[in-house]
Design a protein around this motif. Structure first.
Motif, PDB file in Angstrom:
ATOM      1  N   ASN A  92      26.450  15.596  31.512  1.00  0.00           N
ATOM      2  CA  ASN A  92      25.226  14.820  31.737  1.00  0.00           C
ATOM      3  C   ASN A  92      25.465  13.528  32.512  1.00  0.00           C
ATOM      4  O   ASN A  92      24.512  12.913  33.006  1.00  0.00           O
ATOM      5  CB  ASN A  92      24.537  14.502  30.408  1.00  0.00           C
ATOM      6  N   LEU A  93      26.719  13.110  32.640  1.00  0.00           N
ATOM      7  CA  LEU A  93      27.006  11.913  33.426  1.00  0.00           C
ATOM      8  C   LEU A  93      26.540  12.095  34.856  1.00  0.00           C
ATOM      9  O   LEU A  93      25.882  11.233  35.437  1.00  0.00           O
ATOM     10  CB  LEU A  93      28.507  11.604  33.402  1.00  0.00           C
ATOM     11  N   SER A  94      26.878  13.242  35.445  1.00  0.00           N
ATOM     12  CA  SER A  94      26.454  13.497  36.825  1.00  0.00           C
ATOM     13  C   SER A  94      25.030  14.025  36.896  1.00  0.00           C
ATOM     14  O   SER A  94      24.286  13.708  37.834  1.00  0.00           O
ATOM     15  CB  SER A  94      27.415  14.479  37.500  1.00  0.00           C
ATOM     16  N   ASP A  95      24.619  14.807  35.893  1.00  0.00           N
ATOM     17  CA  ASP A  95      23.280  15.398  35.903  1.00  0.00           C
ATOM     18  C   ASP A  95      22.178  14.377  35.644  1.00  0.00           C
ATOM     19  O   ASP A  95      21.058  14.517  36.140  1.00  0.00           O
ATOM     20  CB  ASP A  95      23.173  16.511  34.846  1.00  0.00           C
ATOM     21  N   ILE A  96      22.499  13.355  34.831  1.00  0.00           N
ATOM     22  CA  ILE A  96      21.468  12.395  34.408  1.00  0.00           C
ATOM     23  C   ILE A  96      21.839  10.952  34.725  1.00  0.00           C
ATOM     24  O   ILE A  96      21.138  10.254  35.468  1.00  0.00           O
ATOM     25  CB  ILE A  96      21.199  12.518  32.888  1.00  0.00           C
ATOM     26  N   TRP A  97      22.947  10.489  34.180  1.00  0.00           N
ATOM     27  CA  TRP A  97      23.211   9.048  34.138  1.00  0.00           C
ATOM     28  C   TRP A  97      23.580   8.450  35.492  1.00  0.00           C
ATOM     29  O   TRP A  97      23.124   7.351  35.838  1.00  0.00           O
ATOM     30  CB  TRP A  97      24.261   8.743  33.081  1.00  0.00           C
ATOM     31  N   LYS A 108      22.573   9.509  38.297  1.00  0.00           N
ATOM     32  CA  LYS A 108      21.316   9.502  39.050  1.00  0.00           C
ATOM     33  C   LYS A 108      20.439   8.322  38.627  1.00  0.00           C
ATOM     34  O   LYS A 108      19.747   7.724  39.454  1.00  0.00           O
ATOM     35  CB  LYS A 108      20.571  10.818  38.831  1.00  0.00           C
ATOM     36  N   GLU A 109      20.464   7.994  37.328  1.00  0.00           N
ATOM     37  CA  GLU A 109      19.689   6.845  36.854  1.00  0.00           C
ATOM     38  C   GLU A 109      20.201   5.550  37.473  1.00  0.00           C
ATOM     39  O   GLU A 109      19.413   4.671  37.830  1.00  0.00           O
ATOM     40  CB  GLU A 109      19.746   6.758  35.327  1.00  0.00           C
ATOM     41  N   ILE A 110      21.517   5.429  37.577  1.00  0.00           N
ATOM     42  CA  ILE A 110      22.090   4.227  38.188  1.00  0.00           C
ATOM     43  C   ILE A 110      21.590   4.094  39.624  1.00  0.00           C
ATOM     44  O   ILE A 110      21.160   3.020  40.059  1.00  0.00           O
ATOM     45  CB  ILE A 110      23.632   4.271  38.150  1.00  0.00           C
ATOM     46  N   ASP A 111      21.639   5.197  40.368  1.00  0.00           N
ATOM     47  CA  ASP A 111      21.169   5.173  41.751  1.00  0.00           C
ATOM     48  C   ASP A 111      19.688   4.795  41.826  1.00  0.00           C
ATOM     49  O   ASP A 111      19.250   4.096  42.742  1.00  0.00           O
ATOM     50  CB  ASP A 111      21.371   6.541  42.407  1.00  0.00           C
ATOM     51  N   LEU A 112      18.929   5.251  40.847  1.00  0.00           N
ATOM     52  CA  LEU A 112      17.486   5.042  40.857  1.00  0.00           C
ATOM     53  C   LEU A 112      17.096   3.627  40.443  1.00  0.00           C
ATOM     54  O   LEU A 112      16.214   3.014  41.039  1.00  0.00           O
ATOM     55  CB  LEU A 112      16.830   6.055  39.908  1.00  0.00           C
ATOM     56  N   TYR A 113      17.781   3.089  39.419  1.00  0.00           N
ATOM     57  CA  TYR A 113      17.318   1.847  38.796  1.00  0.00           C
ATOM     58  C   TYR A 113      18.167   0.604  39.095  1.00  0.00           C
ATOM     59  O   TYR A 113      17.675  -0.518  38.990  1.00  0.00           O
ATOM     60  CB  TYR A 113      17.255   2.012  37.275  1.00  0.00           C
ATOM     61  N   SER A 114      19.430   0.784  39.407  1.00  0.00           N
ATOM     62  CA  SER A 114      20.294  -0.387  39.590  1.00  0.00           C
ATOM     63  C   SER A 114      19.832  -1.211  40.782  1.00  0.00           C
ATOM     64  O   SER A 114      19.534  -0.677  41.852  1.00  0.00           O
ATOM     65  CB  SER A 114      21.742   0.046  39.786  1.00  0.00           C
ATOM     66  N   THR A 115      19.758  -2.519  40.606  1.00  0.00           N
ATOM     67  CA  THR A 115      19.292  -3.420  41.666  1.00  0.00           C
ATOM     68  C   THR A 115      20.433  -4.162  42.351  1.00  0.00           C
ATOM     69  O   THR A 115      20.215  -4.847  43.340  1.00  0.00           O
ATOM     70  CB  THR A 115      18.301  -4.454  41.098  1.00  0.00           C
ATOM     71  N   LEU A 175      25.565  -3.227  30.836  1.00  0.00           N
ATOM     72  CA  LEU A 175      24.703  -2.187  30.293  1.00  0.00           C
ATOM     73  C   LEU A 175      25.545  -1.002  29.847  1.00  0.00           C
ATOM     74  O   LEU A 175      26.434  -0.552  30.577  1.00  0.00           O
ATOM     75  CB  LEU A 175      23.718  -1.745  31.388  1.00  0.00           C
ATOM     76  N   LEU A 176      25.270  -0.514  28.624  1.00  0.00           N
ATOM     77  CA  LEU A 176      25.921   0.696  28.109  1.00  0.00           C
ATOM     78  C   LEU A 176      24.939   1.855  28.207  1.00  0.00           C
ATOM     79  O   LEU A 176      23.834   1.778  27.671  1.00  0.00           O
ATOM     80  CB  LEU A 176      26.331   0.502  26.645  1.00  0.00           C
ATOM     81  N   ILE A 177      25.343   2.931  28.892  1.00  0.00           N
ATOM     82  CA  ILE A 177      24.473   4.100  29.011  1.00  0.00           C
ATOM     83  C   ILE A 177      25.250   5.364  28.667  1.00  0.00           C
ATOM     84  O   ILE A 177      26.483   5.372  28.647  1.00  0.00           O
ATOM     85  CB  ILE A 177      23.860   4.221  30.420  1.00  0.00           C
ATOM     86  N   GLY A 178      24.517   6.436  28.401  1.00  0.00           N
ATOM     87  CA  GLY A 178      25.138   7.712  28.056  1.00  0.00           C
ATOM     88  C   GLY A 178      24.324   8.423  26.996  1.00  0.00           C
ATOM     89  O   GLY A 178      23.370   7.866  26.433  1.00  0.00           O
ATOM     90  N   ASP A 179      24.687   9.664  26.715  1.00  0.00           N
ATOM     91  CA  ASP A 179      23.955  10.481  25.744  1.00  0.00           C
ATOM     92  C   ASP A 179      23.945   9.858  24.351  1.00  0.00           C
ATOM     93  O   ASP A 179      24.837   9.070  23.995  1.00  0.00           O
ATOM     94  CB  ASP A 179      24.585  11.880  25.643  1.00  0.00           C
ATOM     95  N   SER A 180      22.972  10.248  23.574  1.00  0.00           N
ATOM     96  CA  SER A 180      22.913   9.821  22.178  1.00  0.00           C
ATOM     97  C   SER A 180      24.114  10.369  21.412  1.00  0.00           C
ATOM     98  O   SER A 180      24.509  11.518  21.599  1.00  0.00           O
ATOM     99  CB  SER A 180      21.619  10.346  21.543  1.00  0.00           C
TER     100      SER A 180
END
Length: 214
Positions: free
Chosen positions: A104-109, A111-118, A19-24
């Motif tokens: 935004n890596l620490s502010d957003i992304w 946190k998303e990994i912690d929230l969604y990664s299974t 998965l590739l994630i990060g700001d637009s």
């Protein structure tokens, strides 16, 4: 890392979801395009989720990489949450010339990994893109190294435009996955059957997968 011939669909030992994630605008789509077809274009922002395939051979193992390119805009964030499911590798991309994409890596992304990664053993890689614009750099390499150390990530800087370290990004990530028994178990069983069923009808039309050779 070597690619399988594009004229056939070879058997593979493992299927890995990346998965590739990060700001637009950080270059996720151009990074993926460079890796899968060795070409470079200035692409418009991804709508929802894009998806490409590449067959590679690493360490004597034939691998099928299903790589998901997610939209960075906030309005698509609820759509992309489900795509973390089952991912063995997550690449966080930022632009070395735009400070906010790093912040935004620490502010957003992360946190998303912690929230969604299974997958609790999921391998994370931090990638600083656009090092071809060295004169415009505002995020130092040391900052990237420090972030990667804090969050337990692999780290590389690259340029999708010039190809610098693009292959290495995926190579190092896959080698680490191959070295993680729980992720190998995932890649060799159920994912072969259901990983492609997740693709929604609203993904980009440009997402036809394929192999390539360098």
């Amino acid at each position: 890392m070597s690619s399988a011939p594009s004229s056939s669909q070879p058997e593979f030992d493992y299927l890995f979801k990346l998965l590739l994630i990060g700001d637009s605008g950080v270059g996720k789509s151009t990074l993926l395009l460079r890796f899968t077809s060795d070409s470079f274009e200035d692409l418009s922002p991804t709508i929802g989720v894009d998806f490409k395939i590449r067959h590679v051979t690493v360490g004597g193992k034939k691998l099928k990489l299903a790589i998901w390119d997610t939209a960075g805009q906030e309005r698509f964030r609820t759509l992309t949450g489900s795509y973390y499911r089952g991912a063995q590798g997550i690449i966080m991309v930022y632009d070395v010339t735009r400070r906010e994409t790093f912040t935004n890596l620490s502010d957003i992304w992360a946190k998303e990994i912690d929230l969604y990664s299974t997958n609790q053993d999921c391998i994370k890689m931090l990638v600083g893109n656009k090092v071809d614009k060295e004169s415009e750099r505002v995020v130092s390499k040391k900052e990237g190294i420090d972030f990667a150390r804090e969050y337990g990530c692999l780290f590389l800087e690259c340029s999708a435009k010039t190809r610098v370290n693009v292959e290495q990004c995926f190579d190092e990530l896959v080698l680490k996955i191959l070295d993680t028994p729980s992720l190998l178990a995932d890649g060799s069983t159920g994912l072969k059957k259901n990983i492609f069923k997740e693709k929604p009808p609203e993904t980009n039309s440009s997402s036809a997968g394929g192999c390539c050779s360098y």
